[in-house]
Design a protein around this motif. Structure first.
Motif, PDB file in Angstrom:
ATOM      1  N   GLN A  38       5.577 -11.518   2.388  1.00 13.82           N
ATOM      2  CA  GLN A  38       4.698 -10.292   3.057  1.00 13.82           C
ATOM      3  C   GLN A  38       5.091 -10.041   4.514  1.00 13.82           C
ATOM      4  O   GLN A  38       5.221  -8.748   4.982  1.00 13.82           O
ATOM      5  CB  GLN A  38       3.382 -10.542   2.911  1.00 13.82           C
ATOM      6  N   ILE A  39       5.009 -11.039   5.282  1.00 15.19           N
ATOM      7  CA  ILE A  39       5.354 -10.857   6.840  1.00 15.19           C
ATOM      8  C   ILE A  39       6.630 -10.099   6.953  1.00 15.19           C
ATOM      9  O   ILE A  39       6.629  -9.104   7.838  1.00 15.19           O
ATOM     10  CB  ILE A  39       5.447 -12.285   7.501  1.00 15.19           C
ATOM     11  N   GLU A  40       7.727 -10.599   6.185  1.00 16.61           N
ATOM     12  CA  GLU A  40       8.906 -10.168   6.259  1.00 16.61           C
ATOM     13  C   GLU A  40       8.994  -8.636   6.142  1.00 16.61           C
ATOM     14  O   GLU A  40       9.453  -7.888   6.654  1.00 16.61           O
ATOM     15  CB  GLU A  40       9.864 -11.014   5.610  1.00 16.61           C
ATOM     16  N   SER A  41       8.442  -8.276   4.723  1.00 14.78           N
ATOM     17  CA  SER A  41       8.560  -6.977   4.361  1.00 14.78           C
ATOM     18  C   SER A  41       7.634  -5.969   5.354  1.00 14.78           C
ATOM     19  O   SER A  41       8.214  -5.027   5.728  1.00 14.78           O
ATOM     20  CB  SER A  41       7.668  -6.941   3.062  1.00 14.78           C
ATOM     21  N   SER A  42       6.404  -6.523   5.927  1.00 14.28           N
ATOM     22  CA  SER A  42       5.830  -5.735   6.783  1.00 14.28           C
ATOM     23  C   SER A  42       6.672  -5.498   8.080  1.00 14.28           C
ATOM     24  O   SER A  42       6.571  -4.410   8.675  1.00 14.28           O
ATOM     25  CB  SER A  42       4.326  -6.268   7.343  1.00 14.28           C
ATOM     26  N   ILE A  43       7.407  -6.412   8.610  1.00 14.08           N
ATOM     27  CA  ILE A  43       8.072  -6.286   9.977  1.00 14.08           C
ATOM     28  C   ILE A  43       9.156  -5.370   9.838  1.00 14.08           C
ATOM     29  O   ILE A  43       9.759  -4.759  10.530  1.00 14.08           O
ATOM     30  CB  ILE A  43       8.641  -7.722  10.418  1.00 14.08           C
ATOM     31  N   ASN A  44       9.971  -5.746   8.419  1.00 13.85           N
ATOM     32  CA  ASN A  44      10.994  -4.549   8.184  1.00 13.85           C
ATOM     33  C   ASN A  44      10.660  -3.087   8.154  1.00 13.85           C
ATOM     34  O   ASN A  44      11.638  -2.441   7.995  1.00 13.85           O
ATOM     35  CB  ASN A  44      11.699  -5.373   6.884  1.00 13.85           C
ATOM     36  N   ASN A  45       9.350  -3.010   8.085  1.00 12.11           N
ATOM     37  CA  ASN A  45       9.081  -1.659   7.853  1.00 12.11           C
ATOM     38  C   ASN A  45       8.774  -0.973   9.195  1.00 12.11           C
ATOM     39  O   ASN A  45       8.424   0.355   9.282  1.00 12.11           O
ATOM     40  CB  ASN A  45       7.853  -1.449   7.134  1.00 12.11           C
ATOM     41  N   PHE A  46       9.061  -1.858  10.282  1.00 13.32           N
ATOM     42  CA  PHE A  46       8.880  -1.145  11.569  1.00 13.32           C
ATOM     43  C   PHE A  46      10.319  -0.089  11.710  1.00 13.32           C
ATOM     44  O   PHE A  46      11.358  -0.781  12.150  1.00 13.32           O
ATOM     45  CB  PHE A  46       8.951  -2.080  12.838  1.00 13.32           C
ATOM     46  N   PHE A  47      10.092   1.013  11.925  1.00  8.55           N
ATOM     47  CA  PHE A  47      11.254   1.812  12.472  1.00  8.55           C
ATOM     48  C   PHE A  47      10.558   2.763  13.618  1.00  8.55           C
ATOM     49  O   PHE A  47       9.384   3.093  13.639  1.00  8.55           O
ATOM     50  CB  PHE A  47      11.580   2.811  11.463  1.00  8.55           C
ATOM     51  N   ALA A  48      11.419   3.101  14.608  1.00  5.54           N
ATOM     52  CA  ALA A  48      10.927   3.903  15.743  1.00  5.54           C
ATOM     53  C   ALA A  48      11.136   5.247  15.413  1.00  5.54           C
ATOM     54  O   ALA A  48      12.216   5.740  15.210  1.00  5.54           O
ATOM     55  CB  ALA A  48      11.685   3.515  17.025  1.00  5.54           C
ATOM     56  N   GLU A  49      10.099   5.975  15.520  1.00  4.67           N
ATOM     57  CA  GLU A  49      10.189   7.553  15.189  1.00  4.67           C
ATOM     58  C   GLU A  49       8.763   8.203  15.698  1.00  4.67           C
ATOM     59  O   GLU A  49       7.873   7.435  15.869  1.00  4.67           O
ATOM     60  CB  GLU A  49      10.228   7.746  13.832  1.00  4.67           C
ATOM     61  N   GLY A  50       8.986   9.412  16.014  1.00  5.66           N
ATOM     62  CA  GLY A  50       7.669  10.205  16.193  1.00  5.66           C
ATOM     63  C   GLY A  50       6.967  10.060  17.767  1.00  5.66           C
ATOM     64  O   GLY A  50       7.749   9.360  18.745  1.00  5.66           O
ATOM     65  N   GLY A  51       5.786  10.712  18.069  1.00 10.33           N
ATOM     66  CA  GLY A  51       5.415  10.579  19.488  1.00 10.33           C
ATOM     67  C   GLY A  51       4.384   9.487  19.605  1.00 10.33           C
ATOM     68  O   GLY A  51       4.312   8.460  18.777  1.00 10.33           O
ATOM     69  N   THR A  52       3.543   9.470  20.468  1.00 15.50           N
ATOM     70  CA  THR A  52       2.453   8.494  20.783  1.00 15.50           C
ATOM     71  C   THR A  52       0.979   9.113  20.873  1.00 15.50           C
ATOM     72  O   THR A  52       0.590   9.804  21.327  1.00 15.50           O
ATOM     73  CB  THR A  52       2.614   7.686  21.893  1.00 15.50           C
ATOM     74  N   GLU A  53       0.417   8.375  19.480  1.00 13.88           N
ATOM     75  CA  GLU A  53      -1.046   8.914  19.574  1.00 13.88           C
ATOM     76  C   GLU A  53      -2.050   7.703  19.360  1.00 13.88           C
ATOM     77  O   GLU A  53      -2.132   7.109  18.028  1.00 13.88           O
ATOM     78  CB  GLU A  53      -1.292   9.877  18.312  1.00 13.88           C
TER      79      GLU A  53
END
Length: 414
Positions: free
Chosen positions: A108-123
């Motif tokens: 679960q940890i690995e799956s959640s961290i692998n879902n980090f992609f940089a995109e979009g703005g900052t809100e």
């Protein structure tokens, strides 16, 4: 305290052992410590209910996000079985990568961290709101509830919503701490967000500090045996709070409004607050003047406790009757002066007076040099020279000076 209620020790030092009879206002500082007794230190720490809220906007791409992923993997695996944790990424939208739970499995940890992609703005509000919702799923008196926010940018148009949420979180014993990466984030806004809830903020330029900040923050929270300490200070008539600064467990300027959420009380480290009072001339008929009254409220597992206190001083006619203050309060006041000088230099720039800012920073540089703080003295001198040619702070130097002088407020490690 009554039978069965643990004693909480308080220690109050003053910058003067008495007030002078003057026909003009005078300033006095108080250094207030709140610490757990030996009995209270034997109470088990409260488990964590933690939400990690991570900026994954486009500017976080590359080394920043890679370093965060490494740190998050370790942190998520090291939490105790009683702790709750959630992981949220945010840009223009928030994404709950790991819903609040105890001991998530490695996949679960690995799956959640692998879902980090940089995109979009900052809100930031989107991320904070999602973190708050995950925290409230398990928010009870038996947990230390805390959001750790990591960002590298300005948020767009939602500052007021974030501040409102921080005030609501503080009422519900939820703290917010933040790490700002690089120079683009709004330090004044983030500081306010954290100060409202008893959290702390930190400026990180070297990416190696990312893991250190996260580990230190969680390690500190794990030593808590109260959810939150609130300090209320009511100045007497004719007395005004000029400033307040939390020195321990982490240094943080506080708003001078008299009611402070200080975060959770640690077993072996006090809360220490330095308050500056301005006192108007005192009538000749008074021999003992009340500076302020107040109380500490400790939100604990089981029974919450409240301890009242009075700040007062006798009056003397001659300055020769005053005794020198203790070294600890002298040190706190002198280090507060460093922080104030850079703060005033920032105001000079805002008010269109770069020459005054230059003079202040040269003064700061020489004072820091005299104290042996050569690295920070050099930064102050470089900033003064930068201001001379650009009429403004450099983005990096402004934060280095602010957080450098703020961290000087911490007592030296022995």
């Amino acid at each position: 305290p009554g039978v069965g209620v643990p004693k909480i020790l308080t220690n109050i030092e003053y910058s003067q052992n008495a007030l002078l009879r003057l026909e003009e206002p005078q300033v006095i500082y108080t250094l207030i410590d709140i610490l757990a007794t030996e009995d209270d230190q034997n109470i088990s720490e409260l488990p964590l209910n933690l939400s990690l809220v991570i900026d994954n906007s486009t500017s976080m791409a590359g080394a920043r996000l890679d370093m965060l992923k490494v740190a998050l993997r370790e942190i998520l695996q090291d939490l105790d079985e009683t702790d709750k944790v959630s992981l949220i990424s945010f840009n223009d939208f928030a994404n709950v990568l790991l819903p609040a739970q105890s001991q998530p499995q490695a996949r679960q940890i690995e799956s959640s961290i692998n879902n980090f992609f940089a995109e979009g703005g900052t809100e930031i509000f989107k991320g904070l709101e999602a973190g708050y919702e995950e925290i409230t799923r398990f928010r009870t008196k038996d947990y230390v509830n805390h959001i750790i926010l990591v960002t590298d940018g300005h948020t767009y148009g939602d500052e007021d919503s974030c501040i409102s949420l921080a005030k609501k979180a503080a009422q519900e014993d939820i703290g917010i701490s933040s790490m700002g990466i690089g120079v683009e984030w709004n330090d004044a806004f983030i500081d306010q967000l954290c100060a409202l809830t008893g959290g702390h903020s930190q400026f990180v330029q070297d990416l190696k500090q990312i893991k250190e900040f996260l580990s230190d923050s969680i390690s500190s929270l794990k030593q808590s045996n109260t959810r939150r300490v609130i300090l209320d200070v009511l100045p007497a008539p004719g007395v005004q709070i000029l400033s307040a600064f939390r020195i321990l467990p982490e240094s943080m300027p506080l708003p001078p409004h008299g009611s402070y959420s200080l975060g959770s009380l640690k077993k072996h480290k006090p809360h220490r607050v330095l308050i500056e009072f301005l006192i108007n001339p005192i009538p000749a008929t008074i021999d003992q003047a009340v500076v302020a009254s107040g109380e500490f409220s400790l939100m604990r597992k089981g029974r919450d406790i409240t301890i009242p206190f009075i700040l007062e001083r006798s009056l003397v006619d001659q300055s020769e009757d005053l005794e020198p203050p203790k070294p600890e309060i002298i040190r706190a006041i002198s280090h507060l002066t460093f922080y104030r000088l850079q703060e005033k230099a920032q105001h000079d720039i805002t008010n269109g007076n770069p020459k005054a800012a230059y003079q202040r920073l040269m003064n700061l540089s020489s004072q820091l040099m005299a104290k042996g703080e050569n690295g920070l003295a050099k930064i102050a001198m470089n900033e003064a020279q930068y201001i001379q040619s650009h009429n403004n702070f450099s983005p990096t130097g402004k934060k280095e000076l602010k957080y450098g002088t703020m961290n000087l407020m911490l007592p030296q490690k022995t």
